[in-house]
Structures are given as C-alpha cells and as structure tokens.
Design a protein around this motif. Structure first.
Motif, PDB file in Angstrom:
ATOM      1  N   ASP A 163      -5.166  -4.036  -6.945  1.00  0.00           N
ATOM      2  CA  ASP A 163      -6.117  -5.113  -6.680  1.00  0.00           C
ATOM      3  C   ASP A 163      -5.467  -6.473  -6.933  1.00  0.00           C
ATOM      4  N   GLY A 167      -4.708  -9.178  -3.985  1.00  0.00           N
ATOM      5  CA  GLY A 167      -5.270 -10.520  -4.076  1.00  0.00           C
ATOM      6  C   GLY A 167      -4.220 -11.597  -3.958  1.00  0.00           C
ATOM      7  N   SER A 171      -3.551 -14.253  -0.800  1.00  0.00           N
ATOM      8  CA  SER A 171      -3.720 -15.686  -1.098  1.00  0.00           C
ATOM      9  C   SER A 171      -2.643 -16.546  -0.441  1.00  0.00           C
ATOM     10  N   LYS A 222      -8.198  -2.716   0.769  1.00  0.00           N
ATOM     11  CA  LYS A 222      -8.049  -4.144   0.454  1.00  0.00           C
ATOM     12  C   LYS A 222      -7.794  -5.000   1.690  1.00  0.00           C
TER      13      LYS A 222
END
Length: 376
Positions: A163, A167, A171, A222
């Motif tokens: 995770d 992330g 980004s 994800k």
C-alpha cells in the motif's frame, strides 16, 4: 557533434522505427497508462539504436557534494545527463523520512518528476526489509517469503507495505499531470543468496507466487498502471538457472542481470568472459520470450582502470543489443573512510575515458533520447 550525428541517424531510422513500434510486443499490464505504453514502445525502438546509459541517484548527490540543484557527476564530466536514472524505495515500508541520509522521499519524488519532465527515464528498485525478522533486506534468514504469501503470518503486513509503495508510485506526476512511467525492479539479484528473497532462502515456486501476488495486488487492487516490470538476476551460468524463478511472460516486461567488476581487468578477462556468456544466454531468452534485455546494475568501484568504459564494459557487451546499462551510485567518502563511487567525477584521472564512452555512436544519453520523446 555526437548529438548531430544521432539526429541524422534517427531520421534515417524513422520509418523502420515506426514499423517496429507498431509490432513491439505489448506490456504485461493491458491496463497500463498511455504514457507507460508509449515509453515501452520507445524502449523497443531505442533498442535498435544504441544502449542508454543510467546512473543511480544521479541528481541527489555525487563525490564531494550533496543535493545541489542541477548537479550531476555524469553531466559535469560528459556534458549531458544520463538517459536512465535509478532510485530505490528502501525504508519506505518503515515510514522513514528518506531512502538514505542524503535526501528524503519527498526530495526523491521531486527529482523523479524532474527526470520525467526533461525526458529521462526512471527505474526503481526496492531493498525491502525482511518481513520475518524486521531487519534489512540483507538479512537472508530463510523462510521469510513463505510468511508473506496468502495464509502466511506476515501476509497482511506485506500488503500494507505494498500500500505504501503503491501510494508513492502513484503520487509521481509530471508537469503534464500524468502518472510517471517507472521501470519497476522488485526482488532484484534473485539468483544470489544475500537477500531474503534470493535463491536458497525460498523455493522457486514460493518466489513465483510472491512475484505474481505482488503484481496482481499492485495492478488490480491498487491500480498502479504506470509500471514496466523488470525481472532481475545476479550471476547465472545456464538458461535454466536464469529462468528457474521466472514468474512467466504474463508478469514480466524487461529481463536483466546485475554484474560488477571485482578483479583488475588488466590482469584478468574474467568479467568480460562471464558477462558475455550471460549476455548470450539472456539474448536468447529475450528473443524467445519477446522481452527487452538490460544490464540493470554494474560498475567498477573507484574505476582504477583507464579503459574501463570503452574497453572492459563494451567488450563485455559485445554485439548484443541491450536497452540500458546502469552504473551504481557516487556516494563518495563513506563512514568507513572509504571512497565509494562508480562514475568519474570532475577531476577524476579517468574522466577522459568516460567522455570517449559518451562519444561512442552506440551510447545514448539524455539529449539523444529527446528525439524519441518529442511526441510524448
């Protein structure tokens, strides 16, 4: 002069390159972003035009300097930046401020976005902590992989780590507001035993399950669709050894190995001979499985031989087509009072040989791949 020669060469190859782009093999992830698919097509085209040069942490620091905007040991010696910029996610899963003491993950994000904005290519490895012991990636305790597979006691922990990685990678955005394509190289040097995921510390089946599980979680759960997946080994002597842990064509886009010089090339040809044998094996596999080959890490610490770049390294590659060569980082003086670097810096006694390497028609640096990025 070299840049002008490259423009002419690329112009002559435009038609054939266009045709190759149309027949390039598709990415493993059919939902990859348009920018990621575009980069992958360009990698196929560039494979016919030369070898891109890469350097780890190039914009972040060099010998005797740290975090100075625009600086690069490669640029200060050759006049150009690398085409490929290497980074690592070590400590990200532990919520630490940065991968190394020199810069933070926020700094690294800014530099990776800068690379994309100026037309370069980012590749990322991940020295993942040992999920069984909590120690570093180099803690090669056996059985760690088994604990993070489904039903393993550390499976949920590992998913939380993914995770964090997902992330961070999502980004990364350029000035065009698009997700930055990344050459993602997890579980690297897998034929070595020095990492907890390496050969001897898990079974081939466990490793394949780990790779496939990671791939599906990242791409499906994800929605990290800006990755080009890089399979990476250390030394190997046979095709079977290279492929023993291979998770399958469905989950891999680039194949590669890491290989460093440890013995004086003036006294022995062991690096050239072994590397050329490995390139031969990898070339056969790349052709049969329709994958792009690369030398994902290499170097000769402190470069004490004045023909390393134009002779040792290029002799090792021979006539084989590879996408890129990435030299390891220019740390400089370590806490052990040792100089640790793999690319010449300004004033290094062998910087001329690196400039000669730069001027080879076969090597590609940042300015030269701009031609290929013009339509991005």
């Amino acid at each position: 002069m070299k840049f002008i020669q490259k423009i002419l060469a690329v112009s002559l190859l435009f038609c054939s390159g266009f045709l190759l782009a149309q027949t390039a093999w598709p990415l493993s992830n059919e939902n990859a972003t348009p920018e990621t698919q575009n980069l992958y097509r360009k990698l196929w085209k560039l494979l016919d035009q030369g070898i891109m040069f890469g350097h780890q942490d190039d914009l972040g620091y060099g010998v005797n300097w740290r975090m100075q905007q625009g600086r690069s040991d490669v640029k200060e010696v050759s006049g150009d930046y690398p085409a490929v910029f290497g980074w690592d996610l070590i400590h990200l899963e532990e919520h630490k401020q940065g991968p190394i003491d020199f810069f933070s993950f926020r700094d690294m994000k800014r530099m990776m976005e800068e690379v994309y904005n100026m037309g370069g290519i980012n590749t990322v490895s991940w020295h993942t902590s040992n999920p069984l012991t909590g120690k570093s990636a180099w803690d090669n305790s056996k059985g760690a992989v088994r604990t993070i597979l489904p039903d393993g006691e550390n499976h949920t922990k590992y998913l939380h780590w993914l995770d964090e990685v997902a992330g961070y990678l999502l980004s990364l955005k350029g000035k065009d507001k698009k997700h930055i394509p990344i050459l993602f190289r997890p579980f690297h040097e897998l034929t070595g035993s020095w990492f907890w995921w390496g050969e001897g510390n898990c079974t081939p089946e466990e490793f394949r399950q780990l790779w496939v599980m990671t791939y599906h979680y990242m791409t499906e759960n994800k929605k990290v669709n800006n990755l080009i997946w890089v399979y990476n080994t250390a030394d190997f002597t046979t095709e079977n050894e290279f492929m023993e842990f291979y998770p399958g064509d469905r989950y891999v886009d680039i194949i590669s190995f890491d290989k460093y010089v440890y013995d004086n090339p003036v006294l022995t040809d062991v690096f050239v001979e072994n590397a050329r044998r490995q390139f031969g094996i990898m070339d056969k596999i790349a052709r049969e499985h329709h994958k792009i080959p690369a030398l994902a890490e290499t170097g000769y610490e402190q470069i004490p031989y004045n023909k390393f770049w134009t002779k040792t390294l290029m002799d090792a590659v021979g006539d084989y087509k590879i996408s890129y060569i990435l030299a390891w980082r220019n740390h400089g003086l370590t806490s052990e009072n040792k100089m640790h670097y793999y690319v010449p810096y300004k004033g290094h006694p062998n910087e001329q040989n690196f400039r000669d390497f730069y001027n080879l028609k076969r090597t590609l640096f940042l300015k030269e791949i701009q031609i290929e990025n013009a339509d991005r």
